[in-house]
Structure formats: C-alpha cells, structure tokens
Design an enzyme around this catalytic site. Structure first.
Site, PDB file in Angstrom:
ATOM      1  N   GLU A 400       0.818  -1.265  -0.093  1.00  0.00           N
ATOM      2  CA  GLU A 400       0.095   0.114  -0.024  1.00  0.00           C
ATOM      3  C   GLU A 400       0.984   1.219   0.107  1.00  0.00           C
ATOM      4  O   GLU A 400       1.716   1.439   0.724  1.00  0.00           O
ATOM      5  CB  GLU A 400      -0.856   0.038   1.270  1.00  0.00           C
ATOM      6  CG  GLU A 400      -2.002  -1.322   1.286  1.00  0.00           C
ATOM      7  CD  GLU A 400      -2.399  -1.318   2.463  1.00  0.00           C
ATOM      8  OE1 GLU A 400      -2.504  -0.486   3.613  1.00  0.00           O
ATOM      9  OE2 GLU A 400      -2.777  -2.723   2.907  1.00  0.00           O
ATOM     10  N   LEU A 430      -5.651  -2.069  -1.036  1.00  0.00           N
ATOM     11  CA  LEU A 430      -5.946  -1.779   0.307  1.00  0.00           C
ATOM     12  C   LEU A 430      -6.343  -3.045   0.985  1.00  0.00           C
ATOM     13  O   LEU A 430      -7.353  -3.359   1.753  1.00  0.00           O
ATOM     14  CB  LEU A 430      -6.542  -0.471   0.955  1.00  0.00           C
ATOM     15  CG  LEU A 430      -6.162  -0.180   2.329  1.00  0.00           C
ATOM     16  CD1 LEU A 430      -6.590   1.396   2.564  1.00  0.00           C
ATOM     17  CD2 LEU A 430      -6.723  -0.922   3.451  1.00  0.00           C
ATOM     18  N   GLU A 432      -4.816  -6.660   2.999  1.00  0.00           N
ATOM     19  CA  GLU A 432      -3.528  -7.296   3.477  1.00  0.00           C
ATOM     20  C   GLU A 432      -3.316  -8.715   3.059  1.00  0.00           C
ATOM     21  O   GLU A 432      -2.375  -9.216   2.600  1.00  0.00           O
ATOM     22  CB  GLU A 432      -3.190  -6.924   4.936  1.00  0.00           C
ATOM     23  CG  GLU A 432      -2.882  -5.572   5.301  1.00  0.00           C
ATOM     24  CD  GLU A 432      -4.024  -4.600   5.318  1.00  0.00           C
ATOM     25  OE1 GLU A 432      -3.959  -3.556   5.547  1.00  0.00           O
ATOM     26  OE2 GLU A 432      -5.240  -5.169   5.190  1.00  0.00           O
ATOM     27  N   GLN A 454       1.620  -1.910   5.858  1.00  0.00           N
ATOM     28  CA  GLN A 454       1.953  -0.425   6.242  1.00  0.00           C
ATOM     29  C   GLN A 454       2.125  -0.521   7.761  1.00  0.00           C
ATOM     30  O   GLN A 454       2.916   0.428   7.950  1.00  0.00           O
ATOM     31  CB  GLN A 454       0.722   0.539   5.854  1.00  0.00           C
ATOM     32  CG  GLN A 454       1.273   1.949   5.551  1.00  0.00           C
ATOM     33  CD  GLN A 454       0.240   2.639   4.649  1.00  0.00           C
ATOM     34  OE1 GLN A 454      -1.115   2.987   5.505  1.00  0.00           O
ATOM     35  NE2 GLN A 454       0.269   2.649   3.468  1.00  0.00           N
ATOM     36  N   PHE A 455       1.378  -0.904   8.516  1.00  0.00           N
ATOM     37  CA  PHE A 455       1.646  -1.083   9.999  1.00  0.00           C
ATOM     38  C   PHE A 455       1.262  -2.554  10.512  1.00  0.00           C
ATOM     39  O   PHE A 455       0.523  -3.136   9.930  1.00  0.00           O
ATOM     40  CB  PHE A 455       0.656   0.068  10.778  1.00  0.00           C
ATOM     41  CG  PHE A 455       0.820   1.359  10.340  1.00  0.00           C
ATOM     42  CD1 PHE A 455       1.846   2.149  11.283  1.00  0.00           C
ATOM     43  CD2 PHE A 455       0.162   1.975   9.480  1.00  0.00           C
ATOM     44  CE1 PHE A 455       2.153   3.286  10.889  1.00  0.00           C
ATOM     45  CE2 PHE A 455       0.473   3.362   9.111  1.00  0.00           C
ATOM     46  CZ  PHE A 455       1.324   3.936  10.080  1.00  0.00           C
ATOM     47  N   ALA A 456       2.124  -2.942  11.361  1.00  0.00           N
ATOM     48  CA  ALA A 456       2.116  -4.227  12.175  1.00  0.00           C
ATOM     49  C   ALA A 456       0.587  -4.456  12.379  1.00  0.00           C
ATOM     50  O   ALA A 456       0.107  -5.506  12.539  1.00  0.00           O
ATOM     51  CB  ALA A 456       3.086  -4.424  13.279  1.00  0.00           C
ATOM     52  N   ASP A 457      -0.162  -3.321  12.816  1.00  0.00           N
ATOM     53  CA  ASP A 457      -1.415  -3.381  13.611  1.00  0.00           C
ATOM     54  C   ASP A 457      -2.487  -4.067  12.833  1.00  0.00           C
ATOM     55  O   ASP A 457      -3.565  -4.323  12.998  1.00  0.00           O
ATOM     56  CB  ASP A 457      -1.749  -1.929  14.025  1.00  0.00           C
ATOM     57  CG  ASP A 457      -0.771  -1.460  14.963  1.00  0.00           C
ATOM     58  OD1 ASP A 457       0.430  -1.132  14.254  1.00  0.00           O
ATOM     59  OD2 ASP A 457      -0.928  -1.079  16.086  1.00  0.00           O
ATOM     60  N   PRO A 461      -5.508  -8.932   8.751  1.00  0.00           N
ATOM     61  CA  PRO A 461      -6.291  -9.844   7.776  1.00  0.00           C
ATOM     62  C   PRO A 461      -5.404 -10.572   6.801  1.00  0.00           C
ATOM     63  O   PRO A 461      -6.209 -11.577   6.079  1.00  0.00           O
ATOM     64  CB  PRO A 461      -6.860  -8.522   6.744  1.00  0.00           C
ATOM     65  CG  PRO A 461      -6.794  -7.505   7.810  1.00  0.00           C
ATOM     66  CD  PRO A 461      -5.714  -7.792   8.752  1.00  0.00           C
ATOM     67  N   HIS A 501      -1.606   1.744  15.671  1.00  0.00           N
ATOM     68  CA  HIS A 501      -0.355   1.910  15.147  1.00  0.00           C
ATOM     69  C   HIS A 501       0.901   1.736  15.927  1.00  0.00           C
ATOM     70  O   HIS A 501       1.741   2.830  16.029  1.00  0.00           O
ATOM     71  CB  HIS A 501      -0.286   3.390  14.518  1.00  0.00           C
ATOM     72  CG  HIS A 501      -1.424   3.989  13.531  1.00  0.00           C
ATOM     73  ND1 HIS A 501      -2.596   4.086  13.920  1.00  0.00           N
ATOM     74  CD2 HIS A 501      -1.249   3.791  12.279  1.00  0.00           C
ATOM     75  CE1 HIS A 501      -3.415   4.198  12.769  1.00  0.00           C
ATOM     76  NE2 HIS A 501      -2.473   4.106  11.879  1.00  0.00           N
TER      77      HIS A 501
END
Length: 700
Positions: A400, A430, A432, A454-457, A461, A501
């Site tokens: 992304e 967008l 994952e 983009q972020f581990a959080d 998905p 985040h």
C-alpha cells in the site's frame, strides 16, 4: 433445514454467459473417439478411487477422505485445454480438495493417489504430511493445497501476475466450491484480477452445499454467478457441470479468452455432490432421499457414458469392460500402495525451513568503515532494496502506497518505481490478505516478492495466508514447494500511534513454524539482515521499529554494497561481566542507556541484541548468562505471554545452575497502547523502569 437439491439444473441453459465470450457448442463429433473414451475412463477411475478410499477407511486403512464424485465432468473438460508441466511456460493450478479428477486428468497416477490416501513416505504430494486430496504436484504445476477455505484465491492471482510479467500465454486454474465464495479472499481476488486483467480462471464447483449449509442460506441470489457480476473486466459463465460437452465448450471458450489476453473469467459449474462432504460427514442428516436420488439421476459419468453409447463411440459392453479395467487397476494399485513404507518418525521435523546452504559470505561489524557516511535505518532499508533490485531482476516490491513519488508512508520505498519501473515497484489494493496471498504465487513461480504491510497493527487480515499458507508451504509439500518472500512490517510504539499504530507482533509470528522473524536495532543490521532475507529461501517477517527509522541511536556508518548478516546470530552490543540484558529492536538502545548508567555505579552489564528471534541464537544468550550469572530480559511487547517468556524459560532450563539471582523481565503492560503521551509512557518500558529492575537484580 433441507436444501432443494439439484432439480433446477436441467431447467437452466447448459451454458449461460454475460455475453463477453462467444461460446461454440460442442458435441461428440468435435472430439476424437479415443479422447472421449480416455476421458470417460479417467472419470471412472476418479469415481472408483473415491469408492475404494471410503472402503479402505472402513477397513482401518487411512484416516480421512473427501470425495470428488459428481464433479468429474467439468474437471475433465478443463484439463483438456490445459498445459500442465513444471515451472514457467506451463499453466498453473491452485486446487481445492475436490479436484481428484482434475489431478488425474493432468497426469497424477492411480498409485500416487493411493499413496496420498494412505499417507506413505513416497506420496509426491506431501510425503504423509498433509491430508489426502490436498494435492501438490510440482512436476505438474499443481500448487501444494492448504485446507483453509479460500486460501488458494490470492496465490492464484499471484501466479497470474507472474505469467503477465513473463509475457506468456499461460493461465492459472483457481478452483473452489460454492461455500468458498463467501470468503472475503474470493472477492479480493476477483477485484485485483479484474483490475489487472490477470490470466486467471476462477472455477466455482457449485454443488449447492458448504458441508451441510445449503446455498440458499449461503449466497445472495442463490448462485456465485450472480455474485461475480460486480467486477468490471471479469467475464462470467455458468455451465451445467454434469454435462461434459457443455463443460468442454465453456472450458474451451474461457481458456482461449484468457490466453488471448482478454482478462479473467469466473466459470460457475453446477455440479452434484454424490458423497457426503467427507468421510466424517453423514449427509442423510440434512438431505432428503428424494434430493439424493435427483442428484444421482444426473451423474456426470452416466451422462457421458450414455452420450458415447448413443453416438456409437462406445457399446454397453465396452463401458462394462472399462469399469472392470478401472476396478482392476485400482485394486492392484491399492495392494501395491499398502506395501509401501510410511514416513519415518525421524523425518517429522524435516522441511520446516530450507535445509541447504545459501552460499552467502556473511559480513560482520568489523566490515563497517567508521569514516563512512552515517546512515539512518529507513535509508538503509531503501538503499538495500535498490541494491537488491539491481542485483536480481526477480525482486519485486509492492504494498500500500509504496509506489511513485510517495514511496511509502515512511519513504522506505522512495524512488524505486522511477528507477526500476512500475512492473517492479507498484501499489496494491488496500487488502493485506491479497498482498501476502499474491506474494505466494509470485514466489512459487520464481519471483522474489518484498511486500510491505503498512503497519503491524493491520497485518491481521493476512493471518490466514501467513499462518496456513506461507509458513507451512514447504513443510506440507515435503520440501517440493517453497515461497520465499520478505514481508516488511513497521511496528512498535513510542510515536503516539495509539491502539492501531503501535503494536508489536513478534511473539505471535515467532510461534509460527516455517516463518523467520528479524528485528534489527541499527541501520547496519537492517541493511545486512534485509539483504540476507531477500536472498533467503524461506519467508521472512522483517520487523522495522518505526521509532528507529530516523533515530540517532540507530544510525551507523553506511555498510558496503554487498553487506549481508546471518540469521540466528546475536550481536553483543556491549560486553560486560556482572549482568546480561537480553533484548532486541527498540529496547536495545534503552538497555545500552541503562548499561552506561550502571557502569557509573560499578555494575558491568552485557547487552545481547538478538537481531532475529527465528532462528534464535540461544547459545550466545546462554554463554553470556553463564558468564555474568544474572539475566534481565527486556522487550516492548506485553510481558504476559510475550517472547521474553520464551527467553526466560530457555535460560531457566539451560543455565539455572549458573544463576545467582532470579531471572527478571521488563516489558509492556497487558493493555492496548493508548494515544496520550502520558498514558503511552505508562504502559511501555522506560529507561527508568529498566534501570530500576537492573539495580534490583544486581543487588539480589
């Protein structure tokens, strides 16, 4: 609640389409008689194997079976227009668990099918590691099959993208049942395939049941054919999958459409399920006798046999002879398969990871030139990506916001699209699960995907793909298949990122056999470990702490271009004799700060920076603890069931007699990471908290 069965199948046209594909009707006259006789025989063989395997289960031979009976015609038809073989230049196949006839039609032998059923060592699908009917035949380009419903969709799209990248006219067969179309992955795959006009055939084998749930309780509109209508660029067809000739006409038209570069096709085949869902199911609990009888009346084998007899291609005596021949072949193969060896218990741990030598000449910190230009971590990552993409044209980068002038939300991928083109650094939807899933197909077909979450959080998905597809890919294929990839993931707190985040995820993925996990704490380590990860033969989760991207504490001299570091080799960040702090990532610098403070108090602290947690350098940890006799484990993630608990357990198991004090841990609170500065500081480890714990441990 009982379903309505298949009484509707004769009432729909043999072939329906959205009008985007011209379909020529086919009849027996359009085929060579020997071809039709052979196809009937293979369908009979598939059916007899279903019957034999169910009998074997009753005799205590084998443990499970899931049948293909009723699905044979459409599978045989599609195989006729497919080009199996190993590697690029051939078609690719992403099965689900009812594709027995397809596997046989592509080239799997009767003996191989029975080796799989009996879980024998020489089973070419998995060597006894995976359940029967989960085929994975490298020499035919049949991808190793996961049990997870819908796990094949996005890998199939990845294979399709690989075909496009190489400029071939191959296609990828992506098969599923009607129940799988309720999975989000189905719709993600249709979307991306349609957008990119990927050469993919989505075959939905609609037998109207997801185990016991009838389609009217599962699918809006009562058919997946209607579900697929919303994707512009995706052609749709629906066919009576119990009619071989209608199926062949649809297959020929769909596959030629794809080979001509006209985009993906969703082909929904109305079929019948003549057996229970599996050997563990009793379909009389939810299907009426009348419904089951209605299905038997349109048995695809009986329909093809009758058509061939009607055309004079076959006599009733010929059909009986074929059945006898098939029975004899299956019986002989069964007795042969029973005599074959089962897998040796000593091999149970084989093929979790690549077991060969990567052939890398690894560097060390001694190779850094202290006079070289300083580099921060995010620039080290960016430079490594550029160097690796220049070195190896198979390396592709996507995710992304990674492409173009944006270059990622942290600029780790800046300039890659400009330097290497939009086919090697590009944006994904967008989604994952789609990012990781397509990377499987890319990797398994010879590319080296480096993808960014983009972020581990937001990795969750993709959990099904990572846990059930990527990590066991090599293992469940007995080492035949692999999907080496790098999944770059910014992680961690201290940036006021709030609940979504700031997460740390290493403990969860460290508990996933087949997945390597790296967590660098310096720019040089990031560069060396990332280069190694890209050249690895295993999937790697590469965790990059966001607070370290531009931190002065993580800055190092710029490493040389071909700088690689080994996985599973910890770094002694500071030598000491009185206490060992075992840590990684962001906590390395905090631990070094504490060590400097304690030095003023006469306590000499050794800091072990793990660099990777899978593989874990247990020996360096234990050697240090045996020397210092005290151990403090520091990590940012929740203390409760965090990775530090594993480190503490290993120290207790293997160095207990060397300890002069209890093992201590300093880690995050068991709470989400809050947004406000004061709240975030209260739940994450601090220099002061680590210092206090270290003082207490030194004084014990």
């Amino acid at each position: 609640m009982h379903g309505d069965g298949h009484a509707a199948i004769p009432q729909i046209p043999s072939i329906t389409s959205d009008g985007s594909i011209e379909v020529d009707e086919l009849s027996p006259a359009d085929f060579e008689p020997d071809d039709l006789r052979q196809r009937l025989r293979t369908m009979m063989l598939s059916r007899r194997l279903d019957e034999k395997m169910m009998t074997l289960l009753k005799q205590g031979e084998g443990h499970f079976h899931i049948g293909c009976a009723g699905h044979e015609a459409v599978q045989s038809a599609l195989s006729r227009y497919s080009r199996p073989g190993e590697g690029p230049g051939h078609d690719w196949f992403c099965f689900y668990y009812r594709d027995l006839c397809m596997a046989l039609s592509l080239g799997m032998t009767t003996k191989e099918a029975l080796l799989a059923h009996l879980a024998k060592a020489d089973d070419p699908n998995s060597g006894g590691r995976q359940m029967p009917e989960h085929f994975g035949l490298k020499h035919l380009n049949v991808m190793t099959t996961a049990s997870s419903v819908g796990a094949q969709f996005n890998p199939g799209v990845g294979f399709g993208f690989g075909i496009q990248q190489r400029g071939e006219d191959s296609y990828v067969y992506i098969s599923c049942g009607d129940g799988a179309t309720s999975q989000g992955d189905f719709h993600e795959a249709l979307n991306w395939a349609a957008r990119e006009q990927a050469p993919a055939l989505f075959l939905v084998q609609d037998n109207k049941y997801a185990i016991s749930v009838p389609i009217e309780e599962q699918t809006a509109g009562g058919t997946p054919y209607k579900l697929a209508a919303g994707y512009e660029g995706l052609s749709r067809m629906r066919v009576d999958g119990t009619d071989f000739f209608a199926s062949a006409a649809a297959a020929q038209a769909a596959i030629q459409h794809i080979r001509d570069g006209k985009g993906p096709v969703c082909l929904v085949a109305d079929v019948v399920r003549l057996l229970p869902h599996s050997s563990s199911d009793d379909h009389t609990k939810y299907r009426t006798p009348d419904e089951l009888e209605a299905d038997r009346k349109i048995d695809p084998i009986d329909r093809l046999e009758a058509a061939l007899i009607g055309e004079g291609i076959l006599t009733e005596a010929d059909a009986e002879a074929l059945q006898e021949e098939v029975h004899e072949e299956v019986d002989e193969a069964t007795e042969w398969a029973k005599r074959q060896d089962g897998p040796s218990p000593e091999t149970a741990g084989d093929h979790v990871f690549f077991e060969g030598d990567l052939g890398l000449d690894y560097n060390s910190e001694d190779d850094l030139d202290e006079d070289a230009e300083p580099m921060v971590m995010v620039d080290a990552i960016n430079r490594t990506l550029k160097e690796e993409m220049a070195r190896d044209e198979s390396v592709i980068v996507y995710g992304e916001d990674v492409a173009g002038d944006k270059g990622g939300v942290f600029t780790a991928t800046k300039d890659l699209t400009d330097e290497f083109g939009g086919d090697r650094c590009f944006n994904s939807p967008l989604a994952e699960g789609s990012i990781i899933g397509t990377a499987v197909g890319y990797a398994a077909s010879g590319f080296t995907p480096v993808v960014e979450i983009q972020f581990a959080d937001y990795i969750w998905p993709a959990m099904q793909q990572l846990r059930n597809q990527v990590a066991p890919f090599r293992y469940r294929s007995d080492g035949e298949w692999s999907c080496p990839m790098v999944v770059r993931v910014p992680c961690g707190g201290y940036i006021h990122g709030g609940l979504c985040h700031s997460q740390n995820i290493e403990s969860i993925f460290g508990h996933t056999p087949g997945l390597k996990v790296a967590l660098p704490s310096t720019a040089a380590d990031a560069k060396g470990l990332l280069a190694t990860a890209i050249r690895s033969e295993d999937p790697v989760l590469f965790l990059e702490h966001k607070a370290l991207y531009r931190a002065a504490s993580a800055r190092t001299p710029t490493p040389p271009e071909d700088y690689t570091l080994p996985f599973g080799k910890a770094r002694i960040a500071r030598e000491g004799s009185d206490m060992t702090i075992v840590t990684y990532g962001m906590m390395t610098q905090k631990s070094l700060n504490v060590a400097e403070e304690l030095e003023q108090e006469g306590v000499d602290v050794e800091v072990v920076d793990l660099r990777t947690i899978v593989p874990l350098d247990s020996e360096t940890i234990l050697e240090s603890v045996r020397k210092t006799n005290r151990a403090l484990v520091v990590y940012e993630d929740h203390e409760f069931i965090g990775f530090g608990a594993e480190l503490s357990a290993q120290i207790a198991d293997d160095a207990f007699t060397y300890l002069d004090a209890p093992i201590r841990r300093v880690a995050g609170e068991f709470t989400p990471i809050p947004f406000a500065h004061s709240l975030e500081r209260s739940v994450l480890p601090s220099d002061e908290g680590i210092l206090e714990a270290a003082r207490d441990l030194a004084a014990f």
